[in-house]
Design a protein around this motif. Sequence first.
Motif, PDB file in Angstrom:
ATOM      1  N   LEU A   8       0.844  -1.183   0.000  1.00  0.00           N
ATOM      2  CA  LEU A   8       0.000   0.000   0.000  1.00  0.00           C
ATOM      3  C   LEU A   8       0.883   1.237   0.000  1.00  0.00           C
ATOM      4  CD1 LEU A   8      -2.764   1.431   0.266  1.00  0.00           C
ATOM      5  CD2 LEU A   8      -2.444   1.287   2.755  1.00  0.00           C
ATOM      6  N   THR A  10       1.211   5.186   0.477  1.00  0.00           N
ATOM      7  CA  THR A  10       0.422   6.090   1.324  1.00  0.00           C
ATOM      8  C   THR A  10       0.661   7.569   1.024  1.00  0.00           C
ATOM      9  OG1 THR A  10       2.127   6.009   3.049  1.00  0.00           O
ATOM     10  CG2 THR A  10       0.326   4.403   3.194  1.00  0.00           C
ATOM     11  N   PHE A  13      -2.034  10.032   2.100  1.00  0.00           N
ATOM     12  CA  PHE A  13      -2.394  10.197   3.508  1.00  0.00           C
ATOM     13  C   PHE A  13      -1.997  11.602   3.956  1.00  0.00           C
ATOM     14  CE2 PHE A  13      -2.466   5.555   5.239  1.00  0.00           C
ATOM     15  CZ  PHE A  13      -3.201   5.145   4.156  1.00  0.00           C
ATOM     16  N   SER A  22      -7.839   7.904   5.297  1.00  0.00           N
ATOM     17  CA  SER A  22      -6.605   7.122   5.289  1.00  0.00           C
ATOM     18  C   SER A  22      -6.764   5.871   6.143  1.00  0.00           C
ATOM     19  CB  SER A  22      -5.433   7.963   5.806  1.00  0.00           C
ATOM     20  OG  SER A  22      -5.217   9.085   4.983  1.00  0.00           O
ATOM     21  N   LEU A  26      -6.390   2.044   4.830  1.00  0.00           N
ATOM     22  CA  LEU A  26      -5.466   1.104   5.458  1.00  0.00           C
ATOM     23  C   LEU A  26      -6.203  -0.157   5.924  1.00  0.00           C
ATOM     24  CD1 LEU A  26      -2.612   0.459   6.473  1.00  0.00           C
ATOM     25  CD2 LEU A  26      -3.227   1.622   8.598  1.00  0.00           C
ATOM     26  N   LEU A  30      -5.298  -3.917   4.675  1.00  0.00           N
ATOM     27  CA  LEU A  30      -4.886  -4.985   5.588  1.00  0.00           C
ATOM     28  C   LEU A  30      -5.836  -6.173   5.497  1.00  0.00           C
ATOM     29  CD1 LEU A  30      -3.789  -2.937   8.737  1.00  0.00           C
ATOM     30  CD2 LEU A  30      -2.334  -3.973   6.976  1.00  0.00           C
ATOM     31  N   VAL A  37       3.545  -1.447   3.888  1.00  0.00           N
ATOM     32  CA  VAL A  37       3.025  -0.106   3.716  1.00  0.00           C
ATOM     33  C   VAL A  37       4.211   0.813   3.442  1.00  0.00           C
ATOM     34  CG1 VAL A  37       1.736   1.771   4.799  1.00  0.00           C
ATOM     35  CG2 VAL A  37       1.106  -0.598   5.268  1.00  0.00           C
ATOM     36  N   THR A  39       5.878   4.697   2.221  1.00  0.00           N
ATOM     37  CA  THR A  39       5.765   6.152   2.160  1.00  0.00           C
ATOM     38  C   THR A  39       7.149   6.737   1.969  1.00  0.00           C
ATOM     39  OG1 THR A  39       4.741   8.076   3.175  1.00  0.00           O
ATOM     40  CG2 THR A  39       5.969   6.639   4.639  1.00  0.00           C
ATOM     41  N   ARG A  52       0.440   7.630   9.252  1.00  0.00           N
ATOM     42  CA  ARG A  52       0.667   6.189   9.155  1.00  0.00           C
ATOM     43  C   ARG A  52       1.058   5.611  10.509  1.00  0.00           C
ATOM     44  NH1 ARG A  52       5.407   3.590   5.627  1.00  0.00           N
ATOM     45  NH2 ARG A  52       6.561   4.464   7.345  1.00  0.00           N
ATOM     46  N   LEU A  55      -2.087   5.386  12.680  1.00  0.00           N
ATOM     47  CA  LEU A  55      -3.024   4.367  12.200  1.00  0.00           C
ATOM     48  C   LEU A  55      -2.536   2.951  12.451  1.00  0.00           C
ATOM     49  CD1 LEU A  55      -4.131   5.968   8.813  1.00  0.00           C
ATOM     50  CD2 LEU A  55      -5.425   5.889  10.968  1.00  0.00           C
ATOM     51  N   LEU A  56      -1.221   2.761  12.466  1.00  0.00           N
ATOM     52  CA  LEU A  56      -0.677   1.412  12.669  1.00  0.00           C
ATOM     53  C   LEU A  56      -0.399   1.095  14.132  1.00  0.00           C
ATOM     54  CD1 LEU A  56       1.708   1.067   9.611  1.00  0.00           C
ATOM     55  CD2 LEU A  56      -0.404  -0.200  10.052  1.00  0.00           C
TER      56      LEU A  56
END
Length: 115
Positions: A8, A10, A13, A22, A26, A30, A37, A39, A52, A55-56
């Motif tokens: 992915l 990003t 984002f 975003s 994600l 997933l 992921v 970036t 990111r 979010l993770l």
Amino acid sequence: MPSAELVLGTMTFGDTADEAISGRLLAVALDAGVTEVDTTNAHVGGLTEEIRGRLLAGRRGRVRLASKVGMPHPDPGSDAPLSAAALHRCVQGSRRRRGTDPVRRRRTNRPRCWR
């Protein structure tokens, strides 16, 4: 973790996708089996990495982080973008923005290295 078949990107984002969108992107990625992921510190001045990271949080074991260096960004300071000192500062800046451990894969964001 085996090499990723789906990654992915990003870069949107914090740019064309706010944090809520975003997060949905994600989650869908997933659920579809994405295990990497990607970036760069240059996307939206590092905001993409910050989003990111948030979010993770708590899901870090499910995904490999990849990032790139070499694009104009304040992290390298006055050093050449791909010098050892600049790379070290880029990694530390990315780590700080993400609030997580180092990325497992770091690539240059340019087809040819800068001199």
